[in-house]
Design an enzyme around this catalytic site. Structure first.
Site, PDB file in Angstrom:
ATOM      1  N   GLU B  97      11.447   1.058 -14.756  1.00 53.69           N
ATOM      2  CA  GLU B  97      10.490   1.266 -15.854  1.00 53.69           C
ATOM      3  C   GLU B  97      10.224  -0.008 -16.637  1.00 53.69           C
ATOM      4  O   GLU B  97       9.102  -0.247 -17.077  1.00 53.69           O
ATOM      5  CB  GLU B  97      11.001   2.372 -16.790  1.00 53.69           C
ATOM      6  CG  GLU B  97      10.888   3.776 -16.208  1.00 53.69           C
ATOM      7  CD  GLU B  97      11.938   4.088 -15.154  1.00 53.69           C
ATOM      8  OE1 GLU B  97      12.925   3.325 -15.048  1.00 53.69           O
ATOM      9  OE2 GLU B  97      11.780   5.081 -14.430  1.00 53.69           O
ATOM     10  N   ASP B 121       9.617  11.311 -19.914  1.00 51.31           N
ATOM     11  CA  ASP B 121       9.881  10.702 -21.218  1.00 51.31           C
ATOM     12  C   ASP B 121      11.215   9.964 -21.316  1.00 51.31           C
ATOM     13  O   ASP B 121      11.296   8.862 -21.823  1.00 51.31           O
ATOM     14  CB  ASP B 121       9.784  11.770 -22.322  1.00 51.31           C
ATOM     15  CG  ASP B 121      10.245  13.131 -21.830  1.00 51.31           C
ATOM     16  OD1 ASP B 121      11.143  13.178 -20.964  1.00 51.31           O
ATOM     17  OD2 ASP B 121       9.694  14.151 -22.293  1.00 51.31           O
ATOM     18  N   GLY B 122      12.274  10.581 -20.778  1.00 51.45           N
ATOM     19  CA  GLY B 122      13.607   9.972 -20.893  1.00 51.45           C
ATOM     20  C   GLY B 122      13.713   8.638 -20.186  1.00 51.45           C
ATOM     21  O   GLY B 122      14.580   7.828 -20.493  1.00 51.45           O
ATOM     22  N   PHE B 123      12.797   8.389 -19.247  1.00 52.70           N
ATOM     23  CA  PHE B 123      12.832   7.117 -18.521  1.00 52.70           C
ATOM     24  C   PHE B 123      12.035   6.027 -19.242  1.00 52.70           C
ATOM     25  O   PHE B 123      11.914   4.905 -18.725  1.00 52.70           O
ATOM     26  CB  PHE B 123      12.344   7.302 -17.083  1.00 52.70           C
ATOM     27  CG  PHE B 123      13.083   8.388 -16.349  1.00 52.70           C
ATOM     28  CD1 PHE B 123      14.446   8.562 -16.562  1.00 52.70           C
ATOM     29  CD2 PHE B 123      12.438   9.242 -15.478  1.00 52.70           C
ATOM     30  CE1 PHE B 123      15.140   9.573 -15.912  1.00 52.70           C
ATOM     31  CE2 PHE B 123      13.129  10.252 -14.824  1.00 52.70           C
ATOM     32  CZ  PHE B 123      14.477  10.423 -15.036  1.00 52.70           C
ATOM     33  N   HIS B 166      14.641  14.584 -18.647  1.00 56.64           N
ATOM     34  CA  HIS B 166      13.305  14.972 -18.177  1.00 56.64           C
ATOM     35  C   HIS B 166      12.558  15.738 -19.269  1.00 56.64           C
ATOM     36  O   HIS B 166      11.502  16.310 -19.005  1.00 56.64           O
ATOM     37  CB  HIS B 166      13.407  15.816 -16.911  1.00 56.64           C
ATOM     38  CG  HIS B 166      13.897  15.049 -15.722  1.00 56.64           C
ATOM     39  ND1 HIS B 166      15.169  14.549 -15.646  1.00 56.64           N
ATOM     40  CD2 HIS B 166      13.276  14.685 -14.572  1.00 56.64           C
ATOM     41  CE1 HIS B 166      15.334  13.921 -14.482  1.00 56.64           C
ATOM     42  NE2 HIS B 166      14.195  13.976 -13.824  1.00 56.64           N
TER      43      HIS B 166
END
Lengths: 345, 363
Positions: B97, B121-123, B166
């Site tokens: 990312e 989103d978490g990434f 996630h």
């Protein structure tokens, strides 16, 4: 395939060598003076490059600033000078006048100075991939030259950048100045395997380790790497082995992590005296040329110093002006309140 | 589910979601007839169409990220775009990312309009350095000579029973960063127009797509966007203003429907832009209703609800009949699927909040 840069690219002309000598002397003089400026209180801080002049001048000299784009960190004054960037505008960042410097990065093709080392290594890959996407003929495409040190090579962004560039065959030259020290941590405690160039093999990328204190070798290797990338053959890693002879910054005390004797012996031959001796021996320069180069460097430094002294703080409104292309109402309101409540206007 | 989430994983996840249509249905109407003024489509289809038209309108736009090419994205938002526009315009990147976002910076410097995707989103966390230190600052650092016209698409928020990382609610984090703008659509119409608008702006926009709403259908007026700036009253009312964004807007509309049965007329304000927040829109609504409840999925402490409440207090202190109430997630890591319903503000919690505000009496 072994990328054997120094022996493949043509030797430099006598004119080029004389120009490089002038540049080395200019950069050495300006760098030494900038430390003095800091001690005199003219600028709050500076990151010296004493000892790295050949690596910086040589690589910057190889760049075509009309086509290529350079992504520096905060210690690339010699690169900037070799590219012809306005040195007062460059030094403004060290005078705390503006982050990233007052020079125009879009025009000079030198990205803003920045302290998050390795951050800009990825930018180089993106810019370079943009050249691929441009659809221009190969010879009209630019190459991105990105600078980072042995310390920055530990950052994940360097690894992501190398992998991206190699997968996409992006025209990037990863120019690593291995100056032996990441502030106080020596290369052997910083770089596993001891070599940044060796990592290129893992990405299927060409690489070369060069004597970064030999300006001629640096120019030839960088030119060859740029040619290689421009021809569409993908990225190259250059690891220029050099030595940071002074402190990391004007706030650093290298006496806490190495002795002066270590510094002298590990630093090897001074890159400036080295070229001087070689050119004198070859009859390419003489004592008069040396004296004249030093005088020109002093005059240039004087003029830059005057420019730096004259640099005023930027108008406060600029703090708000450059956050967005399209500022928000909230930001406009904050700027208006600042104007009303501030004595600066 | 890992970063290598497959379509069937997500299908399974969506099957657990009460409110979603099936993916099969949602794939209809991806490219509706150009003469149609309004059409019914899912948010997924609306986003896909917006991207397709953006690629068509601006040859400098490029879409890239993990699995956005052949697969069309794990949520199929980029479905078919690589086939239509080629692998130069829509391409897969290595799984990294920070690399994706750092590359966006360089592409923007080279004159492109990048539309990168962070898969979940978490990434976005591994890319925070590039988002905050680079994307948010390059225009500033370069004194306006290097704008960052980047639209970062982030499938956001919970509600699909996804595994850890996630489902996150990062709006306060992004909105706090100088140099970034943040927006979240609540419906297919908003998704279509806000994405098209964001992708033509010269500043970076974090585009937070409510993934639990991807397969919900709604009317999209393709020709008439309405305003694409500020907030939007999505249901008028006079007794209380419910402020929400993204996936919570639909839930607040449900709440307003239920409250109406008891004669309570709730105004639902879709904030839409989380930065800049439409202070004027908030003030106008609350000046009328004199009571406000803000609803968000993110943890309560230092969440955007605090910002909204402060803006309302600043502008409407004299007219407020009660303190602004916040109905939010809790100060815990976003919980796993089985606990999601306990965490995400549900209808009952919102109704209790409304009741507390309506019954508030000064001491």
């Amino acid at each position: 395939m072994v990328f054997n840069a120094p022996t493949q690219h043509p030797s430099l002309t006598e004119d080029e060598l004389r120009e490089l000598y002038r540049l080395l002397v200019t950069v050495r003089h300006l760098d030494t003076s900038a430390i003095a400026w800091q001690r005199q209180g003219l600028i709050p801080g500076y990151a010296p490059e004493f000892g790295q002049e050949a690596a910086q001048v040589g690589s910057g000299y190889a760049v075509d600033p009309t086509l290529d784009f350079v992504f520096p960190t905060y210690r690339e004054m010699g690169v900037a000078r070799a590219m012809g960037v306005d040195m007062v505008e460059y030094m403004s960042t060290h005078k705390a006048t503006w982050h990233g410097g007052l020079y125009n990065p879009a025009e000079t093709h030198l990205a803003p100075i920045q302290a998050v080392v390795a951050g800009s290594v990825l930018h180089a890959v993106g810019w370079a991939h943009g050249q691929t996407l441009s659809g221009l003929p190969l010879e009209q495409r630019g190459v991105a030259l990105t600078y980072f040190g042995d310390g920055a090579s530990s950052q994940g962004d360097v690894h992501e950048a190398m992998n991206f560039a190699a997968v996409m065959k992006a025209p990037v030259v990863f120019f690593s100045q291995n100056n032996g020290w990441a502030i106080s941590v020596p290369t052997e405690s910083q770089v596993a395997g001891g070599s940044v160039a060796a990592r290129a093999a893992g990405y299927g990328m060409e690489s070369v380790r060069i004597d970064g204190n030999d300006v001629e070798a640096v120019v030839r290797a960088t030119r060859q790497a740029i040619d290689h990338a421009r021809a569409g053959h993908g990225p190259v890693v250059i690891e220029a082995m050099t030595y940071r002879r002074g402190p990391h910054s004007t706030s650093d005390d290298p006496g806490r992590y190495r002795t002066l004797e270590d510094e002298r012996s590990d630093g090897g031959e001074d890159p400036v005296t080295r070229l001087r001796t070689r050119l004198l021996d070859a009859g390419i320069i003489d004592e008069a040329f040396i004296a004249e180069s030093l005088e020109a460097a002093k005059a240039e430094e004087e003029s830059i110093r005057n420019g730096v002294v004259a640099l005023e703080p930027r108008p406060g409104n600029e703090m708000f002006d450059f956050v967005f292309q399209e500022p928000t109402q909230a930001l406009k309101a904050q700027a208006a309140a600042w104007r009303e409540e501030s004595e600066h206007v | 589910m890992s970063e290598h989430t497959t379509a069937s994983d997500l299908d399974a996840a969506q099957d657990n979601t009460v409110e979603t249509d099936t993916q099969q249905q949602s794939r209809e109407n991806v490219f509706p007839s150009e003469t149609a003024k309004t059409t019914t489509m899912s948010m997924q289809a609306a986003l896909n169409l917006a991207l397709s038209e953006t690629l068509e309108d601006n040859p400098k736009t490029v879409i890239f990220g993990e699995d956005v090419g052949k697969l069309g994205g794990v949520f199929r938002i980029t479905d078919g775009l690589q086939t239509k526009f080629g692998a130069d315009r829509v391409f897969d990147t290595p799984l990294a990312e920070s690399g994706i976002l750092g590359m966006s910076v360089g592409l923007a410097m080279a004159g492109f309009h990048p539309i990168p995707e962070v898969q979940f989103d978490g990434f976005a966390y591994p890319a925070i350095n590039q988002i905050v230190c680079q994307i948010g600052r390059m225009n500033y650092r370069s004194r306006g000579t290097m704008p960052m016209p980047i639209t970062l698409r982030v499938p956001s928020f919970g509600g699909i029973r996804a595994p850890e990382h996630h489902g996150e609610s990062l709006e306060a984090l992004f909105a706090h960063v100088p140099g970034l703008k943040v927006v979240s659509p609540s419906s297919p119409h908003e998704a279509y127009h806000l994405l098209k608008h964001s992708a033509t702006r010269p500043d970076p926009v974090i585009f937070m797509e409510p993934k639990s709403r991807y397969w919900q259908k709604g009317e999209v007026d393709l020709k008439n966007a309405g305003s694409v700036e500020g907030s939007k009253v999505v249901r008028p009312g006079k007794h209380l203003t419910l402020v929400a964004w993204g996936a919570m807007v639909a839930r607040c509309l449900q709440v307003a429907e239920l409250a109406a049965e008891d004669g309570i007329e709730i105004e639902v304000l879709d904030l839409r832009w989380l930065k800049p927040i439409d202070a004027g829109g908030l003030a106008a609504s609350v000046a009328k209703t004199r009571r406000a409840v803000v609803v968000h999925e993110a943890p309560r402490t230092s969440g955007l609800g605090a910002e909204v409440a402060a803006l309302i207090s600043e502008q409407c202190f004299g007219t407020l009949k009660a303190p602004v109430e916040r109905i939010t997630g809790f100060d815990v890591p976003y919980p796993s699927g089985d606990l999601e319903d306990e965490y995400i503000p549900n209808i009952d919690r919102i109704l209790f909040g409304i009741q507390r505000v309506l019954e508030y009496r000064r001491g």
